[in-house]
Design an enzyme around this catalytic site. Structure first.
Site, PDB file in Angstrom:
ATOM      1  CE  LYS A   1     -52.825  61.696  66.952  1.00 41.14           C
ATOM      2  NZ  LYS A   1     -51.865  61.153  67.940  1.00 41.14           N
TER       3      LYS A   1
ATOM      4  CE  LYS B   1     -44.595  59.080  66.546  1.00 42.13           C
ATOM      5  NZ  LYS B   1     -44.649  58.834  67.995  1.00 42.13           N
TER       6      LYS B   1
ATOM      7  CG  ASP C   1     -51.044  59.245  65.080  1.00 40.49           C
ATOM      8  OD1 ASP C   1     -51.643  58.647  66.004  1.00 40.49           O
ATOM      9  OD2 ASP C   1     -50.343  60.254  65.264  1.00 40.49           O
TER      10      ASP C   1
ATOM     11  CG  ASP D   1     -43.910  62.032  68.754  1.00 37.20           C
ATOM     12  OD1 ASP D   1     -44.849  61.979  67.921  1.00 37.20           O
ATOM     13  OD2 ASP D   1     -43.259  61.036  69.117  1.00 37.20           O
TER      14      ASP D   1
ATOM     15  CD  GLU E   1     -49.037  63.884  66.865  1.00 30.43           C
ATOM     16  OE1 GLU E   1     -48.062  63.788  67.630  1.00 30.43           O
ATOM     17  OE2 GLU E   1     -49.777  62.913  66.580  1.00 30.43           O
TER      18      GLU E   1
ATOM     19  NE  ARG F   1     -50.459  65.280  74.367  1.00 31.66           N
ATOM     20  CZ  ARG F   1     -49.797  64.620  75.320  1.00 31.66           C
ATOM     21  NH1 ARG F   1     -49.572  65.197  76.489  1.00 31.66           N
ATOM     22  NH2 ARG F   1     -49.380  63.396  75.114  1.00 31.66           N
TER      23      ARG F   1
HETATM   24  N1  BES Z   1     -49.425  58.893  67.743  1.00 29.52           N
HETATM   25  C1  BES Z   1     -48.619  58.853  68.899  1.00 29.52           C
HETATM   26  C2  BES Z   1     -49.097  57.816  69.920  1.00 29.52           C
HETATM   27  C3  BES Z   1     -48.908  56.374  69.545  1.00 29.52           C
HETATM   28  C4  BES Z   1     -47.728  55.727  69.830  1.00 29.52           C
HETATM   29  C5  BES Z   1     -49.928  55.681  68.975  1.00 29.52           C
HETATM   30  C6  BES Z   1     -47.574  54.393  69.512  1.00 29.52           C
HETATM   31  C7  BES Z   1     -49.782  54.342  68.657  1.00 29.52           C
HETATM   32  C8  BES Z   1     -48.612  53.696  68.936  1.00 29.52           C
HETATM   33  C9  BES Z   1     -48.625  60.206  69.586  1.00 29.52           C
HETATM   34  O1  BES Z   1     -48.744  61.299  68.760  1.00 29.52           O
HETATM   35  C10 BES Z   1     -47.328  60.326  70.272  1.00 29.52           C
HETATM   36  O2  BES Z   1     -46.332  60.385  69.608  1.00 29.52           O
HETATM   37  N2  BES Z   1     -47.350  60.381  71.615  1.00 29.52           N
HETATM   38  C11 BES Z   1     -46.179  60.464  72.366  1.00 29.52           C
HETATM   39  C12 BES Z   1     -46.437  61.453  73.474  1.00 29.52           C
HETATM   40  C13 BES Z   1     -45.207  61.868  74.217  1.00 29.52           C
HETATM   41  C14 BES Z   1     -44.305  62.671  73.320  1.00 29.52           C
HETATM   42  C15 BES Z   1     -45.618  62.669  75.418  1.00 29.52           C
HETATM   43  C16 BES Z   1     -45.871  59.083  72.931  1.00 29.52           C
HETATM   44  O3  BES Z   1     -46.794  58.346  73.266  1.00 29.52           O
HETATM   45  O4  BES Z   1     -44.702  58.739  72.997  1.00 29.52           O
HETATM   46 ZN    ZN Z   2     -49.697  60.958  67.010  1.00 30.75          ZN
HETATM   47 MN    MN Z   3     -46.909  61.950  68.031  1.00 29.11          MN
END
Ligand code: BES
Ligand code: ZN
Ligand code: MN
Length: 529
Positions: free
Chosen positions: A301, A313, A324, A383, A385, A387
Site C-alpha cells: 500500500k 480525518k 501510509d 478514508d 482507501e 483496500r
Molecule cells: N491509513 C489508515 C489506517 C491507519 C490508521 C494506519 C492509524 C495507521 C494509523 C486507513 O486508510 C484508514 O484510514 N482506515 C480507517 C478505516 C475506516 C474508515 C473503516 C480507520 O482505520 O479508521
Molecule cells: Zn490509509
Molecule cells: Mn484512510
C-alpha cells in the site's frame, strides 16, 4: 553482487553494488547502503591482532573462558579484577570500557544478562548499547570475541545475524530535509572471532544475512520517513527506477493513470481522483531464479498521504499519515535486501501509489466504482482507501502466475487497537503460507499474529447499491478490511499483513522498517538459503 572471499580461516564480506552509484555515497543518499563491513574469522590471536576495540560479551554469572581468559591474562587480570570488584556484573546492556593492552587499544566488556534470558530482544538491546559505546570512542573498527558466551552453532548464527542487522540499523540517520544533519561517525569494520562457536563460513553467512536485512530495513525507514510533499507517487516511481539502475536483475515498469484506466482499475483511480498527484502502479521484477519459476509477489500500500479524502480525518496527528506508504516502503526495503543477498528466486514487487485528498474531483461517500475484477464497490467512507488501491493491484498480480502473493499495508486503525505495535496482523487464505510467515516473524523478532478470515465477517461488507461496500461497520475493523481484500485474491495463495501498528514508532516519531526482516527471512527460506 558481493565480493565474497573465503579462505580456511576467513570469510570476508564487503559491499560492492553492481554499478557504483555516485549518489549512494552522497549526504542525501536515497538508496540506502552501509559503510559497515563484517569479517568472520575462526581464530584471532589477541596478542598480535591490532584492534581499536576488543569486544568481550559476557553472561551474568558466567566464568571467563577461551579468548576471554587470554584477554584477561594479556591485560594482567584487568577483566577478572573488574568482575571480582563488582565494577562489571554483565547485566543486560551493561558496558565497561577498559584501557587496552598491547595491540588492543581498548577492551569493551559487554553485559549479556542471564544466559537463559538471552533472546532476540536481548541481542537487539545489546547491539544498540554496543553501537553507542563504539560511537562514544569514535572507533572505526572493532573485534568481537564470541568465545566467552559458549553458544551452540545455531545460537551463534542467529546472534550474529541479529547483531549485524541491528548495528547497521543503528547507523541510520534521517537527513533528507535537515540543513545541518549531524555528520555521523562511521563504524567501518567489525571482525568477528568465532573461536570455534561456529565455522567462519557459517558466521559469514549469518553476518551477510543480518547486514542485508539491516540495509533493507534502513531503506524502508528512509522512504517512510520522507514527508508527503517530497515522497509522492512520482517520487516512488523514480525511486524504483533508481533502484533498478543499481542491479541488473531488477526491471521496473510503471503503469500511469491512462494505462490503469484502460485496465479498468476504477477502485485504485477513485483514490487519486481528488489529488493533484497522479497515481502510479509501480511493478518491479527481480529475476534471480529460473525464467519459468513462479514469482513471490509482494504488494505494498503506497498512500503517500492519507487525509481521509472527503471523509476527512481529524487534524490531530494527521501528519502521521505520511507513513501510509509504509507497506510500499517495506516492499522496496525487502527487494533491497533480496538484491543484496542475490537470492536465486523470482520476486515481483508491486506498489500501488496514490495520494488521498479531498477536492471537487474527489470520490464522495456513496459513489460506486468498478474495480479491475469487474466487481462494483460502494465507497461508503473515502478514508477506507487502502483496500481500494490494493484490490486492483491484487487483481493485477494474478497475471504473474504467482507462487504466493503477500500484501503489506498500514490498513486499519482497528489493527492498532487489536494488537498494538508489537505484532503485525496476519491474514491468509492458506495455512501453510500463514505458518511460514509466522515462523519467519518469530525467527527475526519481527512478529506477526494470525487473525481470522471467517466467512461470518463477510456479511458486514454487504451493500444495497454495489457488489461490496468498502467498510464493514464498527466491529472487527481489521478483519473486515482483510475480508474485503480476500474477495480479490481467491485465485491464488495469499496473505495480508496489516502493519498499521508495527510500521512506525510514536516516540521518537519514525518508521521502524517492519516487516522487512520477516519478509526477507520468508524469501530466504523459499530460496533455500
Ligand atoms: N491509513 C489508515 C489506517 C491507519 C490508521 C494506519 C492509524 C495507521 C494509523 C486507513 O486508510 C484508514 O484510514 N482506515 C480507517 C478505516 C475506516 C474508515 C473503516 C480507520 O482505520 O479508521
Ligand atoms: Zn490509509
Ligand atoms: Mn484512510
Amino acid at each position: 553482487m558481493w565480493i565474497f572471499q573465503f579462505s580456511l580461516h576467513t570469510a570476508r564480506l564487503t559491499l560492492a553494488p553492481f554499478t557504483p552509484l555516485r549518489s549512494l555515497h552522497g549526504r542525501h543518499e536515497s538508496v540506502m547502503t552501509t559503510h559497515l563491513t563484517f569479517i568472520a574469522r575462526d581464530i584471532v590471536d589477541v596478542t598480535s591482532t591490532a584492534t581499536q576495540c576488543a569486544i568481550l560479551p559476557l553472561f551474568h554469572g558466567g566464568a571467563l573462558s577461551g579468548t576471554a581468559l587470554e584477554l584477561d591474562r594479556f591485560s594482567s587480570g584487568a577483566i577478572s579484577a573488574a568482575l571480582a570488584l563488582g565494577d562489571f556484573t554483565a547485566k543486560a546492556g551493561e558496558i565497561l570500557m577498559l584501557p587496552g593492552v598491547g595491540v588492543s587499544k581498548r577492551i569493551l566488556l559487554l553485559g549479556c544478562g542471564e544466559a537463559k534470558k538471552f533472546d532476540r530482544a536481548a541481542v537487539r538491546k545489546l547491539s544498540q548499547h554496543l553501537y553507542r559505546a563504539l560511537e562514544s570512542k569514535q572507533a572505526t573498527e572493532a573485534t568481537l570475541h564470541l568465545a566467552a558466551l559458549e553458544l551452540d552453532e545455531t545460537e551463534a548464527a542467529w546472534m550474529l545475524a541479529y547483531l549485524a542487522r541491528h548495528l547497521v540499523a543503528a547507523s541510520y540517520r534521517y537527513s533528507k530535509t535537515l540543513t545541518k544533519p549531524k555528520e555521523p561517525w562511521k563504524l567501518n569494520r567489525l571482525v568477528v572471532n568465532t573461536s570455534g562457536a561456529l565455522r567462519a563460513r557459517k558466521a559469514g553467512d549469518a553476518l551477510r544475512e543480518g547486514r542485508a536485512i539491516g540495509i533493507g530495513v534502513n531503506e524502508a525507514r528512509n522512504l517512510a520517513n520522507l514527508p508527503g510533499n517530497i515522497c509522492t507517487p512520482a517520487y516512488l516511481s523514480r525511486h524504483a527506477r533508481k533502484l533498478a539502475r543499481t542491479n541488473d536483475k531488477l526491471n521496473v515498469t510503471v503503469l500511469e493513470e491512462k494505462k490503469m484506466r484502460e485496465l479498468g482499475m476504477g477502485a485504485l483511480l477513485s483514490v487519486s481522483a481528488g489529488s493533484e498527484q497522479p497515481a502510479k502502479l509501480i511493478v518491479m521484477h527481480y529475476k534471480g531464479g529460473k525464467a519459468a519459476a513462479k514469482p513471490y509477489v509482494l504488494v505494498g500500500k503506497g498512500i503517500t498521504f492519507d487525509s481521509g479524502g472527503i471523509s476527512l480525518k481529524p487534524g490531530a496527528k494527521m501528519d502521521e499519515m505520511k507513513f501510509d506508504m509504509g507497506g510500499a516502503a517495506s516492499v522496496f526495503g525487502t527487494l533491497r535486501a533480496v538484491m543484496e543477498l542475490g537470492l536465486s528466486i523470482n520476486v515481483v514487487g508491486i506498489v500501488a501509489a496514490a495520494e488521498n485528498m479531498p477536492s471537487g474531483s474527489a470520490t464522495k461517500p456513496g459513489d460506486v466504482v468498478t474495480s479491475m475484477s469487474g466487481k462494483t464497490i460502494e465507497v461508503l467512507n473515502t478514508d477506507a482507501e487502502g483496500r481500494l488501491v490494493l484490490c486492483d493491484a491484487l487483481t493485477y498480480a494474478a497475471r504473474f502466475k504467482p507462487a504466493t502473493v503477500i500484501d503489506i499495508a498500514t490498513l486499519t486503525g482497528a489493527c492498532v487497537v487489536a494488537l498494538g505495535s508489537h505484532a503485525s496482523g496476519l491474514f491468509a487464505n492458506d495455512d501453510t503460507l500463514a505458518e511460514q510467515l509466522l515462523t519467519a516473524g518469530t525467527q527475526t523478532h519481527d512478529r506477526a499474529w494470525r487473525m481470522p478470515l471467517w466467512h461470518d465477517y463477510q456479511e458486514q461488507l454487504k451493500s444495497n447499491f454495489a457488489d461490496i461496500a468498502n467498510i464493514g461497520g464498527p466491529g472487527g475493523g481489521s478483519i473486515t478490511a482483510a475480508c474485503f481484500l480476500s474477495r480479490f485474491t481467491e485465485d491464488y495463495c495469499w496473505a495480508h499483513l496489516d502493519i498499521a501498528g508495527s510500521a512506525w514508532d510514536a516516540t521518537p516519531k519514525g518508521a521502524t522498517g517492519r516487516p522487512v526482516a520477516l519478509l526477507t527471512r520468508y524469501l530466504l527460506d523459499r530460496a533455500g538459503q
